[in-house]
Motif scaffolding. Structure first.
Motif, PDB file in Angstrom:
ATOM      1  N   ALA A   1       0.789  -1.249   0.000  1.00 18.33           N
ATOM      2  CA  ALA A   1       0.000   0.000   0.000  1.00 18.33           C
ATOM      3  C   ALA A   1       0.813   1.287   0.000  1.00 18.33           C
ATOM      4  CB  ALA A   1      -0.974   0.012   1.168  1.00 18.33           C
ATOM      5  N   TYR A   2       2.058   1.248   0.447  1.00 16.53           N
ATOM      6  CA  TYR A   2       2.844   2.473   0.556  1.00 16.53           C
ATOM      7  C   TYR A   2       4.235   2.283  -0.058  1.00 16.53           C
ATOM      8  CZ  TYR A   2      -0.635   3.886   4.032  1.00 16.53           C
ATOM      9  OH  TYR A   2      -1.808   4.197   4.672  1.00 16.53           O
ATOM     10  N   HIS A   3       4.781   3.370  -0.539  1.00 20.15           N
ATOM     11  CA  HIS A   3       6.196   3.468  -0.895  1.00 20.15           C
ATOM     12  C   HIS A   3       6.629   2.356  -1.857  1.00 20.15           C
ATOM     13  CE1 HIS A   3       6.123   5.044   3.509  1.00 20.15           C
ATOM     14  NE2 HIS A   3       5.620   5.936   2.687  1.00 20.15           N
ATOM     15  N   GLY A   4       7.862   1.885  -1.676  1.00 23.54           N
ATOM     16  CA  GLY A   4       8.374   0.818  -2.515  1.00 23.54           C
ATOM     17  C   GLY A   4       9.063   1.321  -3.767  1.00 23.54           C
ATOM     18  N   VAL A   5      10.182   0.678  -4.112  1.00 20.96           N
ATOM     19  CA  VAL A   5      10.982   1.058  -5.278  1.00 20.96           C
ATOM     20  C   VAL A   5      11.377  -0.199  -6.043  1.00 20.96           C
ATOM     21  CG1 VAL A   5      11.901   3.245  -4.390  1.00 20.96           C
ATOM     22  CG2 VAL A   5      13.024   1.102  -3.761  1.00 20.96           C
ATOM     23  N   ALA A   6      11.655  -0.007  -7.335  1.00 18.63           N
ATOM     24  CA  ALA A   6      12.058  -1.141  -8.166  1.00 18.63           C
ATOM     25  C   ALA A   6      12.912  -0.650  -9.321  1.00 18.63           C
ATOM     26  CB  ALA A   6      10.838  -1.876  -8.707  1.00 18.63           C
ATOM     27  N   ILE A   7      13.827  -1.510  -9.761  1.00 16.31           N
ATOM     28  CA  ILE A   7      14.624  -1.275 -10.967  1.00 16.31           C
ATOM     29  C   ILE A   7      14.272  -2.367 -11.963  1.00 16.31           C
ATOM     30  CG2 ILE A   7      16.932  -1.063 -11.966  1.00 16.31           C
ATOM     31  CD1 ILE A   7      17.979  -0.352  -9.176  1.00 16.31           C
TER      32      ILE A   7
ATOM     33  N   CYS B   1      11.211   0.882   2.631  1.00 17.49           N
ATOM     34  CA  CYS B   1      11.418   0.514   1.223  1.00 17.49           C
ATOM     35  C   CYS B   1      11.598   1.728   0.311  1.00 17.49           C
ATOM     36  CB  CYS B   1      10.255  -0.357   0.735  1.00 17.49           C
ATOM     37  SG  CYS B   1      10.015  -1.864   1.687  1.00 17.49           S
ATOM     38  N   ARG B   2      12.633   2.498   0.564  1.00 16.79           N
ATOM     39  CA  ARG B   2      12.872   3.726  -0.191  1.00 16.79           C
ATOM     40  C   ARG B   2      14.180   3.725  -0.990  1.00 16.79           C
ATOM     41  NH1 ARG B   2       9.460   7.882   1.198  1.00 16.79           N
ATOM     42  NH2 ARG B   2       8.164   7.594   3.049  1.00 16.79           N
ATOM     43  N   HIS B   3      14.912   2.622  -0.997  1.00 16.05           N
ATOM     44  CA  HIS B   3      16.200   2.613  -1.698  1.00 16.05           C
ATOM     45  C   HIS B   3      16.530   1.201  -2.171  1.00 16.05           C
ATOM     46  CE1 HIS B   3      20.869   3.406  -1.321  1.00 16.05           C
ATOM     47  NE2 HIS B   3      20.479   3.301  -2.574  1.00 16.05           N
ATOM     48  N   VAL B   4      16.723   1.073  -3.472  1.00 18.31           N
ATOM     49  CA  VAL B   4      17.229  -0.166  -4.047  1.00 18.31           C
ATOM     50  C   VAL B   4      18.332   0.208  -5.016  1.00 18.31           C
ATOM     51  CG1 VAL B   4      15.504  -0.200  -5.926  1.00 18.31           C
ATOM     52  CG2 VAL B   4      16.600  -2.328  -5.207  1.00 18.31           C
TER      53      VAL B   4
END
Length: 266
Positions: free
Chosen positions: A65-71, A91-94
């Motif tokens: 439901a919130y935030h999350g990053v992906a490459i 979950c703000r940096h990958v």
């Protein structure tokens, strides 16, 4: 095509934006797409659908439901890792490396709430600390030979021309002096080059976000440039072009952010 076309896009829910990602892929063919606010845990991330678009290599750091990053990448991703900041697992940096050693860091900086006072607003205090911690971390890692790309929704519009009205937004979260100063320190911490402003003059108005609240976003054009692509000095000579895909704000079921693309000759 350049050796590397990288795009960053706060999609505001990856599952809602699959058609937009398909269109971005068909029309612009980025090699790497960095997403923010995916709003999906890893086990429900649409891996198969994105693989069908050509992105076989995926690094996902998601939450419900919130935030999350992906490459997403057409090129192999090595040494995939994630980091949590400010003692929060949100979950703000990958990040990952390409085969030539170029590091790609994808960030989603906290928005900061509505009140630009860290004493009154914990969300704003969190945002300021996040930017401070990032600056310290990058200063410790500074290396003149480093080949790094930093992308993401940094949630700060630093220049007067990055907002529709500098005077009216000075006390609005995303353009306050406290945020702009800290983003400047982060940029200086590794000598980052703003890849978009490398090609689009700082005197030119430029936005990557328009509020959903606007009845007619294009007519009012009250935007902010919150989405950024930076490169280390060692990669600056490889820059070949940049584009903010303003038209994507008018696509069906749009995000309030649009993709930002940079081309490099690696």
């Amino acid at each position: 095509m350049p050796d590397l076309r990288i795009a960053t896009w706060n999609v505001n829910s990856v599952r809602l934006r699959l058609d937009g990602l398909a269109r971005l892929t068909a029309e612009h063919r980025p090699d790497v797409i960095c997403l923010q606010e995916i709003k999906a845990e890893n086990d429900v991330f649409p891996t198969a659908a994105l693989t069908e678009l050509g992105y076989r290599f995926q690094a996902v750091h998601g939450m419900k439901a919130y935030h999350g990053v992906a490459i997403l990448s057409k090129l192999p991703l090595l040494d995939v890792a994630t980091m949590d900041w400010c003692d929060r697992a949100d979950c703000r940096h990958v990040f990952a490396c390409l085969e030539d050693g170029t590091e790609i860091h994808n960030f989603y900086v906290p928005a900061g709430g509505d009140i630009p006072d860290p004493e009154q607003n914990d969300k704003f205090a969190h945002k300021l600390r996040f930017l401070e911690d990032l600056a310290e971390w990058w200063a410790e890692r500074r290396d003149p030979a480093a080949r790094c790309i930093l992308v993401g929704d940094l949630n700060v519009a630093p220049l007067e021309t990055d907002v529709w009205s500098h005077r009216q937004l000075l006390d609005v979260v995303s353009h306050t002096p406290a945020e702009v100063t800290r983003l400047g320190r982060l940029q200086a911490a590794h000598g980052w080059v703003d890849a978009v402003r490398h090609f689009i003059p700082p005197e030119e108005k430029l936005y990557s976000w328009w509020s959903y609240r606007a009845r007619d976003w294009a007519a009012s054009d009250r935007g902010r440039r919150l989405d950024h692509v930076w490169v280390t000095p060692a990669l600056a000579p490889a820059l070949r072009g940049a584009e903010v895909l303003r038209a994507a704000r008018g696509w069906p079921q749009p995000s309030d952010h649009v993709p930002v693309m940079v081309d490099l000759a690696l």
